[in-house]
Write a protein that holds these residues in place. Sequence first.
Motif, mmCIF file in Angstrom:
data_model
loop_
_atom_site.group_PDB
_atom_site.id
_atom_site.type_symbol
_atom_site.label_atom_id
_atom_site.label_comp_id
_atom_site.label_asym_id
_atom_site.label_seq_id
_atom_site.Cartn_x
_atom_site.Cartn_y
_atom_site.Cartn_z
ATOM 1 N N HIS A 67 10.039 -11.729 37.887
ATOM 2 C CA HIS A 67 10.382 -13.318 37.938
ATOM 3 C C HIS A 67 11.807 -13.108 38.401
ATOM 4 C CE1 HIS A 67 7.029 -14.916 35.953
ATOM 5 N NE2 HIS A 67 7.063 -14.160 35.029
ATOM 6 N N ALA A 68 11.993 -14.139 39.174
ATOM 7 C CA ALA A 68 13.463 -14.281 39.870
ATOM 8 C C ALA A 68 14.647 -14.295 38.857
ATOM 9 C CB ALA A 68 13.404 -15.783 40.755
ATOM 10 N N ASN A 69 14.362 -14.917 37.628
ATOM 11 C CA ASN A 69 15.463 -14.966 36.661
ATOM 12 C C ASN A 69 15.771 -13.806 36.116
ATOM 13 O OD1 ASN A 69 12.894 -15.859 35.532
ATOM 14 N ND2 ASN A 69 14.093 -15.895 33.388
ATOM 15 N N HIS A 70 14.468 -13.005 36.120
ATOM 16 C CA HIS A 70 14.760 -11.468 35.357
ATOM 17 C C HIS A 70 15.462 -10.736 36.383
ATOM 18 C CE1 HIS A 70 10.953 -12.194 32.623
ATOM 19 N NE2 HIS A 70 11.955 -12.842 32.499
ATOM 20 N N CYS A 71 15.335 -10.863 37.745
ATOM 21 C CA CYS A 71 15.941 -10.211 38.871
ATOM 22 C C CYS A 71 17.650 -10.430 38.605
ATOM 23 C CB CYS A 71 15.536 -10.656 40.194
ATOM 24 S SG CYS A 71 13.828 -10.036 40.734
ATOM 25 N N ILE A 72 17.898 -11.745 38.320
ATOM 26 C CA ILE A 72 19.331 -12.042 38.030
ATOM 27 C C ILE A 72 19.910 -11.195 37.100
ATOM 28 C CG2 ILE A 72 20.847 -13.964 37.245
ATOM 29 C CD1 ILE A 72 18.833 -15.859 39.140
ATOM 30 N N VAL A 73 19.052 -11.112 35.927
ATOM 31 C CA VAL A 73 19.492 -10.539 34.729
ATOM 32 C C VAL A 73 19.756 -8.939 35.124
ATOM 33 C CG1 VAL A 73 18.994 -9.722 32.441
ATOM 34 C CG2 VAL A 73 18.609 -11.936 33.070
ATOM 35 N N ILE A 74 18.857 -8.480 35.799
ATOM 36 C CA ILE A 74 18.903 -6.973 36.296
ATOM 37 C C ILE A 74 20.168 -6.657 36.971
ATOM 38 C CG2 ILE A 74 18.071 -5.085 37.604
ATOM 39 C CD1 ILE A 74 15.057 -6.013 36.636
ATOM 40 N N ILE A 75 20.235 -7.884 38.144
ATOM 41 C CA ILE A 75 21.408 -7.634 39.014
ATOM 42 C C ILE A 75 23.057 -7.735 38.270
ATOM 43 C CG2 ILE A 75 22.930 -9.109 40.661
ATOM 44 C CD1 ILE A 75 20.944 -7.219 42.187
#
Length: 203
Positions: free
Chosen positions: A184-192
């Motif tokens: 999910h896009a929001n999970h990508c943000i958390v990882i970044i």
Amino acid sequence: MREFIFKANKTITSSNINLKDLPGSCGRLDLVCRCVSDSLFLSHDIRRDVIFYSILYGPPNPPIAIKFVGNELKKVSPDERNIAIFIKKAIKKFEELSEEEKKYWNESTPGIYVRRIDFKDLVLEKINEGKNIYYLHKNGKDVYEVKIKNPVFILGDHIGLTKEDEEFLEDKAIKISLSPLELHANHCIVIIHNILDRLEYGI
Ligand SMILES: C[S@@+](CC[C@H](N)C(=O)[O-])C[C@H]1O[C@@H](n2cnc3c(N)ncnc32)[C@H](O)[C@@H]1O
């Protein structure tokens, strides 16, 4: 500074937002709200070094860009419904502007701005500001092999970017992958954020 641009292909561009139906009649406004929350909020704090943009492409009046500036935000809380209320206010503000005023960022509430600009022009503006563009995509280069500096991260929604957008980004962005899985896009943000936080803290 960390910046994110989230392209929301189907999200409503009218202030007639039904807060009880963010995923359905609002065209996945829930995704936009989750990305706002995960890009800007820490536990009991705000990430002041973040600017988050979403460009809304749903009916009836696309595109509308909304900008959230971390070091200016006030009164917004991390839950989806609260963020949706502020997006509704931003679109209402947009509807009251003249066509000329719509071309520039207009503040609707502290730290939240609205404007008419499309995805490509916003990316070009960021390049002109000297930012480096990173397109997050499952099939990109592994994130740990890329040096991230002065970044603007591009994210798609449940549909992803169009072929045309991807062709446009081809010679402007570095395509980076966070995982072999579709996230999910929001999970990508958390990882970044986690990768960059660890680098900043020398871990
Ligand atoms: C739910 S995914 C999009 C799925 C969509 N069907 C597609 O094919 O693009 C939402 C966004 O998260 C980002 N994303 C998802 N998985 C990723 C990964 N493994 N690495 C980097 N970015 C990813 C991409 O920007 C993607 O557009």
